[in-house]
Design a protein around this motif. Sequence first.
Motif, short mmCIF file in Angstrom:
data_model
loop_
_atom_site.label_atom_id
_atom_site.label_comp_id
_atom_site.label_asym_id
_atom_site.label_seq_id
_atom_site.Cartn_x
_atom_site.Cartn_y
_atom_site.Cartn_z
N GLY A 1 0.88 -1.21 0.08
CA GLY A 1 -0.03 -0.20 0.06
C GLY A 1 0.89 1.36 -0.13
O GLY A 1 2.15 1.25 -0.26
N VAL A 2 0.23 2.56 0.11
CA VAL A 2 0.82 3.58 0.06
C VAL A 2 1.04 4.05 1.62
O VAL A 2 0.06 3.78 2.44
N TYR A 3 2.22 4.40 2.36
CA TYR A 3 2.65 4.64 3.62
C TYR A 3 3.14 6.07 3.74
O TYR A 3 3.82 6.61 2.87
N TRP A 4 2.90 6.41 5.04
CA TRP A 4 3.37 7.82 5.15
C TRP A 4 4.05 7.88 6.87
O TRP A 4 3.23 7.15 7.67
N SER A 5 5.13 8.21 7.13
CA SER A 5 5.65 8.41 8.51
C SER A 5 5.73 9.59 8.81
O SER A 5 6.50 10.72 8.04
N LEU A 6 5.31 10.30 9.99
CA LEU A 6 5.45 11.65 10.28
C LEU A 6 6.07 11.32 12.06
O LEU A 6 5.49 10.48 12.62
N SER A 7 6.55 12.60 12.37
CA SER A 7 6.83 12.65 13.88
C SER A 7 6.00 13.71 14.23
O SER A 7 6.07 14.89 14.17
N LEU A 8 4.88 13.24 15.22
CA LEU A 8 3.98 14.04 15.59
C LEU A 8 4.05 14.59 17.11
O LEU A 8 4.28 13.74 17.91
N ALA A 9 4.44 15.92 17.20
CA ALA A 9 4.64 16.52 18.48
C ALA A 9 3.52 16.99 19.45
O ALA A 9 3.81 17.37 20.61
N HIS A 10 2.18 16.76 18.77
CA HIS A 10 1.18 17.14 19.58
C HIS A 10 0.14 16.06 19.86
O HIS A 10 -1.17 16.62 20.01
N MET A 11 0.48 14.73 19.78
CA MET A 11 -0.37 13.91 19.97
C MET A 11 -0.94 13.73 21.62
O MET A 11 -1.93 13.77 21.92
N ASN A 12 0.18 13.73 22.25
CA ASN A 12 -0.21 13.69 23.88
C ASN A 12 0.13 14.86 24.43
O ASN A 12 0.92 15.96 23.95
N PHE A 13 -0.29 15.14 25.70
CA PHE A 13 -0.11 16.25 26.56
C PHE A 13 1.32 16.45 26.77
O PHE A 13 1.82 17.49 26.95
N TYR A 14 2.06 15.38 26.98
CA TYR A 14 3.52 15.52 27.56
C TYR A 14 4.21 14.42 26.90
O TYR A 14 3.84 13.58 26.57
N GLY A 15 5.79 14.83 26.59
CA GLY A 15 6.54 13.71 26.19
C GLY A 15 7.19 14.01 24.72
O GLY A 15 6.92 15.06 24.06
N HIS A 16 8.01 13.39 24.44
CA HIS A 16 8.72 13.55 23.04
C HIS A 16 7.73 13.38 21.95
O HIS A 16 6.64 12.72 21.89
N PRO A 17 8.14 14.13 20.70
CA PRO A 17 7.31 13.60 19.30
C PRO A 17 7.08 12.12 19.20
O PRO A 17 8.05 11.47 19.40
N ILE A 18 5.99 11.63 18.76
CA ILE A 18 5.83 10.40 18.64
C ILE A 18 5.96 9.86 17.02
O ILE A 18 5.22 10.50 16.23
N SER A 19 6.82 8.91 16.87
CA SER A 19 7.02 8.53 15.33
C SER A 19 5.72 7.72 15.00
O SER A 19 5.51 6.60 15.74
#
Length: 965
Positions: free
Chosen positions: A311-329
């Motif tokens: 399939g078509v895939y996309w990877s991003l580092s999301l900094a605002h998913m959680n209230f606290y912590g490092h960006p989530i890959s």
Amino acid sequence: MAISRLQASLAAATNDVTVAAANINFDFTLVKCEVPKEFEDLGKALSTKRREQAETGSLHITARRLGALFEGVCPPTPNLIRAYGIRASEIAETAKKTSLEPANSIFAAHTGADATSIWAAATSSALHVQLLACMLARIWTAAEATSIWFELVKERRKNIVVRYDEGEALRFSTLTAAAQTEISRSSLADWDSSARSWLRTADRMKTKEQQQLMLIIANVNIPINKDMTVLSSVTAAWKSALETMENIVGGMPQAVNSGPALLALSSWHLYPDLLMVGHDSGEVRFRDPLVSPGGMLTVGLARSTDEDTRGVYWSLSLAHMNFYGHPISTNARLSHESAKVSFPHFVQAVFGSLLGKWIIPGSEIDPAARFFASFQAAVERFAESDPRSEQTQNAMSFLRDSTHWWNIMAQAARAYLERNSEEKDTIQKLTRLGLKRSSAFIPETGRHPFFGFLDRNVILDCLKGNEERISFLRFIASGTQMDPNQPLIIRYFDDPQQERAYERIGHFATTKPLPIPLPQKRKRTSDISDSFSGHHRWLEFGQKTQYPGETISLGDSVTFRSSHDYSVKSFYFQGHQYAAAWGNPKTAAIFQKSSLPAQFLREATLEDLIRCLNKDMFSIDHLLSHLKHNLDPLSQVTKTMVAISVAAKFYKVLPNATVSIANLAKPLSTSAWAETISSRPHVVDMNGLLYPAAKAQHSPPSRHIALSCIAYMESGYNIDPNLLTNVLALAYEDSIYIAMQLTCDPWEEPEPYEFKRILGNIGRPGLTLLVPPQNPIQRPSDPGSWKVIGDKTFDGHPEDRFKKTSLHLSFTEYYVPLYQNTGHGQDSQIHFLESVISVHDSGAWIGDVNILQALQDSRVHRMGVFSCGHKSPTTYGGKMVSVESWEDILDPAEERFVIRANGNWVARLAATAILTQSLPDPSSRLGALGGDIVICPNSVCWMCNDPNPPTTSPIARGLSSAFIY
């Protein structure tokens, strides 16, 4: 440079500070851009409520601010915008025709395609931003897409500040949008929700093209891009998709080796012809009239050997998913497994998972499917053989239960075997997908393949009689090389069910033809042997002696004798002891000489079962009995099949509902609703036989279990049914599931688990659970209403005096998240929303009601229907007041009365609910009359249903104060 400094700079750049302040705090609802003409029909297809929201509401503000903020990022795409407008209008108009709800019903204002985000973008010059919203909603979850939007806005504002600080000339509208307060996360969630709902609706309207496209995408393995930074990655993918699609729609062929164009195709519902290059090369022609001739997309196939990474895939580092912590890959993938399918298609995948429990290689799906199909065909032939017998009636009852798990699996097997079906490719792919996901969906090794039907004892017990058993055992032995002097012998009993029948010597038969001497009187010649080959039987005295083609010996106690201890597992033949080698010694089995090495006898196969089924060798009664009584109720396979059976009961009245195919990746039997069912055997027979007539005391599944099931199937959210006891409807993406009682005449009695799906939404993100207020209020009676109080006597004729009555839905500020397995994410995807159902008459508010509670009121009864022969309508000669206005309902009379709303289910439903709230307690002033509410059918013989009969009449026990007719 901070946002506050940008605001100050903007003010300083303007001579008139007041004007500057007005610009900086610009109200974007004041700006309405000219709508491209291709979108005009879309606007006409929108409901009034959605159009107002798109033109003046919060979604318009969001679209206008996003449009201004990202203005100039993308190149102009006139061809794409024109084609998108035409296609969106087509879809919206088609959806409107399929979602017709009565204008006066509860959810009328919320039905139809949610194209609010498109119309908001069209009136805000922000169509490119809406196209991006569709791309993000297609591949990312709602929580991920909202986080991406939040980060895009935040980083874009910073970028504008930096560019302005460096002296770059920027549009004033862009500077103004950046200087304003940030767009709230809830506004961005609503923006994503509307785009997500539109995608679901458009997918349904373009089912054929969309499924074909997704099957193609499933064969590739390409990324969107390799940039993990949100702003740069999303911007690059956005611009690439727009530029590629603009050229294709304009008739210019394009070749790509990355994913943005394919993601755009699936999100914007435009279908150019495709040329696939590489593995499985080929050309796919969609012949989309909105794509100019020559507009073809060439895609290089970089196919993965691992099916899980296609399939078509996309990877991003999301900094605002959680209230606290490092960006989530975070990784997202667009493939056919991210799609929604119909319930029958989901069942097709479940069928594959079931086969996967028995380690069925892909090449063996066909015989497995043929076994189910042959079983079903054998039952059908038997059911038609003698309609009067109890056994055939049981078989017919089994076949009629379309929600029995076996019938569901058999139907899936037949669909898989249907080679001429238009859906052949889809069905086979779904079956193989289920096979691949089997270990996750049903986490248990298959201890009893094919529900034990391959077990040799089960087979022999289910065969009709001795002749079928002998035939089957001979077939099993036919592939074995046998020494004629050391034959394999079959022993069987006339009545295996007779207690200790096996202590008798029994009967015997050969497994293979043996040399048999010719009679002495027969003349022999040189070319004729002294013997011929044939089967032999040895029977006890007094038994049938006619077996064509076989030699019969009676009572040969010298040849055969039982072992001295009557062992069921051995006997003596011609002086040699024989031991059981294959089968059930208590019914029928193959025996061999004990002194010799065991001869290999193969196990029964599916082909053996199919052969017996096709020859009607099985007792159908025994087969069905095995299904009913011999399955392990604690096994994951059985629990899964029972859950599918119950779900089929729910979805039987939801033909247009869809199911997330991603549910195959987790155990169905451990979902909250399935565990509730399996823990309550009084609700469902653990063998999957649901609510048989002989068990009428068993209550059907409740509304909250059905809601939990629907929520799980639609969204994957696992909600405890006990939290849903007060929920009247569920809204998710483009679907609203409403308790059936809210959509029909109150005289009807739908099952509590029945829901109706309508195309629409309520404009809230995620899964919304609608709950009624605790104490609905209603308008007090008007002291001046004496002018409209009726004094007519009911004459028995059916009339509707409440034609202008309507039901409306509104929402309070009670919007509470359900914190269930949400971790520390910023966005809750499940909310309870207090929803008020109001009764209006000619636009005037009458009161708010809790309809589901009203219909469960002990005072509400339904008049029965029977044929009496009187010509309808009949005249009523008794004394009952004719109620023809809401004032008479709000302030009811102290005598029997009839509400005249014949044929108007909305008014009848409203009247029932209002009456349960306005009628006094039966122990008060209406105590002598019982205080009951009787809902009449639309046709009543008042000569036979006199509410004022003599007290000796049995009808007197039904004395009531109010009739709704």
